[in-house]
Design an enzyme around this catalytic site. Sequence first.
Site, PDB file in Angstrom:
ATOM      1  N   TYR A 109      -1.842  -0.786  10.503  1.00  0.00           N
ATOM      2  CA  TYR A 109      -1.934  -1.164   9.081  1.00  0.00           C
ATOM      3  C   TYR A 109      -0.652  -0.791   8.345  1.00  0.00           C
ATOM      4  O   TYR A 109      -0.106  -1.586   7.576  1.00  0.00           O
ATOM      5  CB  TYR A 109      -3.141  -0.440   8.481  1.00  0.00           C
ATOM      6  CG  TYR A 109      -3.381  -0.683   7.001  1.00  0.00           C
ATOM      7  CD1 TYR A 109      -3.913  -1.892   6.544  1.00  0.00           C
ATOM      8  CD2 TYR A 109      -3.113   0.308   6.061  1.00  0.00           C
ATOM      9  CE1 TYR A 109      -4.157  -2.101   5.201  1.00  0.00           C
ATOM     10  CE2 TYR A 109      -3.353   0.114   4.710  1.00  0.00           C
ATOM     11  CZ  TYR A 109      -3.880  -1.098   4.288  1.00  0.00           C
ATOM     12  OH  TYR A 109      -4.126  -1.298   2.941  1.00  0.00           O
ATOM     13  N   SER A 118       0.869  -1.179   0.000  1.00  0.00           N
ATOM     14  CA  SER A 118       0.000   0.000   0.000  1.00  0.00           C
ATOM     15  C   SER A 118       0.906   1.229   0.000  1.00  0.00           C
ATOM     16  O   SER A 118       2.085   1.131   0.398  1.00  0.00           O
ATOM     17  CB  SER A 118      -0.852   0.010   1.277  1.00  0.00           C
ATOM     18  OG  SER A 118      -1.436   1.274   1.497  1.00  0.00           O
TER      19      SER A 118
HETATM   20  N1  LIG Z   1      -8.531  -0.146  -1.570  1.00  0.00           N
HETATM   21  C1  LIG Z   1      -7.451   0.585  -1.325  1.00  0.00           C
HETATM   22  O1  LIG Z   1      -7.486   1.832  -1.320  1.00  0.00           O
HETATM   23  C2  LIG Z   1      -6.139  -0.092  -1.054  1.00  0.00           C
HETATM   24  C3  LIG Z   1      -5.009   0.723  -1.034  1.00  0.00           C
HETATM   25  C4  LIG Z   1      -3.778   0.134  -0.776  1.00  0.00           C
HETATM   26  C5  LIG Z   1      -3.691  -1.234  -0.563  1.00  0.00           C
HETATM   27  N2  LIG Z   1      -4.820  -1.997  -0.581  1.00  0.00           N
HETATM   28  C6  LIG Z   1      -4.653  -3.427  -0.328  1.00  0.00           C
HETATM   29  O2  LIG Z   1      -5.245  -4.151  -1.371  1.00  0.00           O
HETATM   30  C7  LIG Z   1      -5.630  -5.429  -0.892  1.00  0.00           C
HETATM   31  C8  LIG Z   1      -7.050  -5.723  -1.349  1.00  0.00           C
HETATM   32  O3  LIG Z   1      -7.918  -4.806  -0.723  1.00  0.00           O
HETATM   33  P1  LIG Z   1      -9.253  -4.270  -1.386  1.00  0.00           P
HETATM   34  O4  LIG Z   1      -9.132  -2.813  -1.436  1.00  0.00           O
HETATM   35  O5  LIG Z   1      -9.572  -5.018  -2.615  1.00  0.00           O
HETATM   36  O6  LIG Z   1     -10.279  -4.627  -0.203  1.00  0.00           O
HETATM   37  P2  LIG Z   1     -11.603  -5.498  -0.147  1.00  0.00           P
HETATM   38  O7  LIG Z   1     -12.098  -5.372   1.232  1.00  0.00           O
HETATM   39  O8  LIG Z   1     -12.504  -5.141  -1.266  1.00  0.00           O
HETATM   40  O9  LIG Z   1     -11.073  -6.988  -0.379  1.00  0.00           O
HETATM   41  C9  LIG Z   1     -10.315  -7.679   0.570  1.00  0.00           C
HETATM   42  C10 LIG Z   1     -10.648  -9.165   0.434  1.00  0.00           C
HETATM   43  O10 LIG Z   1      -9.776  -9.899   1.304  1.00  0.00           O
HETATM   44  C11 LIG Z   1     -10.551 -10.911   1.915  1.00  0.00           C
HETATM   45  N3  LIG Z   1      -9.916 -11.310   3.170  1.00  0.00           N
HETATM   46  C12 LIG Z   1      -9.800 -10.577   4.316  1.00  0.00           C
HETATM   47  N4  LIG Z   1      -9.198 -11.300   5.265  1.00  0.00           N
HETATM   48  C13 LIG Z   1      -8.911 -12.505   4.722  1.00  0.00           C
HETATM   49  C14 LIG Z   1      -8.283 -13.678   5.208  1.00  0.00           C
HETATM   50  N5  LIG Z   1      -7.861 -13.762   6.480  1.00  0.00           N
HETATM   51  N6  LIG Z   1      -8.124 -14.741   4.377  1.00  0.00           N
HETATM   52  C15 LIG Z   1      -8.572 -14.665   3.099  1.00  0.00           C
HETATM   53  N7  LIG Z   1      -9.193 -13.599   2.586  1.00  0.00           N
HETATM   54  C16 LIG Z   1      -9.354 -12.523   3.385  1.00  0.00           C
HETATM   55  C17 LIG Z   1     -11.908 -10.260   2.140  1.00  0.00           C
HETATM   56  O11 LIG Z   1     -12.920 -11.237   2.368  1.00  0.00           O
HETATM   57  C18 LIG Z   1     -12.081  -9.488   0.864  1.00  0.00           C
HETATM   58  O12 LIG Z   1     -12.725 -10.258  -0.144  1.00  0.00           O
HETATM   59  C19 LIG Z   1      -5.439  -5.391   0.621  1.00  0.00           C
HETATM   60  O13 LIG Z   1      -4.234  -6.047   0.953  1.00  0.00           O
HETATM   61  C20 LIG Z   1      -5.345  -3.917   0.918  1.00  0.00           C
HETATM   62  O14 LIG Z   1      -4.611  -3.654   2.087  1.00  0.00           O
HETATM   63  C21 LIG Z   1      -6.027  -1.447  -0.827  1.00  0.00           C
END
Ligand SMILES: NC(=O)c1ccc[n+]([C@@H]2O[C@H](COP(=O)([O-])OP(=O)(O)OC[C@H]3O[C@@H](n4cnc5c(N)ncnc54)[C@H](O)[C@@H]3O)[C@@H](O)[C@H]2O)c1
Length: 255
Positions: A156, A143
């Site tokens: 985080y 991130s």
């Molecule tokens: N959305 C943003 O702005 C953003 C920015 C930087 C990084 N990220 C990173 O991107 C990645 C995806 O996030 P997103 O934005 O798509 O969020 P999201 O909430 O849409 O998706 C996250 C998914 O991970 C699954 N999950 C959570 N805990 C889990 C576990 N213990 N085992 C298996 N699956 C699990 C959830 O069920 C969900 O489907 C994450 O690592 C997040 O930290 C997101």
Amino acid sequence: MSGRVVGLVAIVTGAGSGIGQASAIRLAEEGATVICADINDKAARATSDSIIATDGRASWAAIDISDSMACSDLVDKVVADFGSIDILVNNAGVNLPGVFHEVSNETIDRTLDVNVKGAMYLIRAAIPHMLKTGHGSIVNMSSVNGLVSEPFLSVYSASKGAIVMLTRGIALDYAKQGIRCNAICPGWVDTPINYAHADLLGGIKHVYETIGTFQPIGRPGTPREIANLVLFLASDEASFITGSIISADGGMTAQ
Ligand SMILES: NC(=O)c1ccc[n+]([C@@H]2O[C@H](COP(=O)([O-])OP(=O)(O)OC[C@H]3O[C@@H](n4cnc5c(N)ncnc54)[C@H](O)[C@@H]3O)[C@@H](O)[C@H]2O)c1
């Protein structure tokens, strides 16, 4: 079938939603067989079904990646069922924001167990199989908070910083053996993971109205914009790229 990852087998964690879902779909569009893994079994299955409905190749698995045995079992099953594990996208994550001196042990443990240890467990399980075939691409979802922090995100941010260094370590350890490992640092992307953080910042409407103050492009990213980078790093087009930490953040960390 033609495509940029045709014939390769990929595991995508967190494939039930957001960036993971988009990445699973994007990899399948370019010819990979994608195992959609998520703690939410219905969501994992829905992503897999949507890929199959558009003539892609997919399967799904319910997994909590904080369970080391479940991670080994998943990788072994994928290799048994599909013959190899060529691409591992460590994308599943949680964001449990809060005022640092008030955060619970549960929040600290869950954040590190899922965001850091889950990626370690899966990489550790996948590498022996990748060593046998002499190739593999690991894409870790860090991130911008692995590079810079923001209010309420200390725990985080610590977990995402760990992913940056895990990525570099794995890249160095296996650089000569055909296994590449890179990390993506997305800025604010429009997915549910941000909603709790947005509440602490005045609500998602307020965040999106003022997003240009911290994300110069002036809008949230889309999951597919991150998925395009996942696809590139997973493919042979990125054959000289390993140990790289690549931002896709609308200019956030350019400031
Ligand atoms: N959305 C943003 O702005 C953003 C920015 C930087 C990084 N990220 C990173 O991107 C990645 C995806 O996030 P997103 O934005 O798509 O969020 P999201 O909430 O849409 O998706 C996250 C998914 O991970 C699954 N999950 C959570 N805990 C889990 C576990 N213990 N085992 C298996 N699956 C699990 C959830 O069920 C969900 O489907 C994450 O690592 C997040 O930290 C997101």
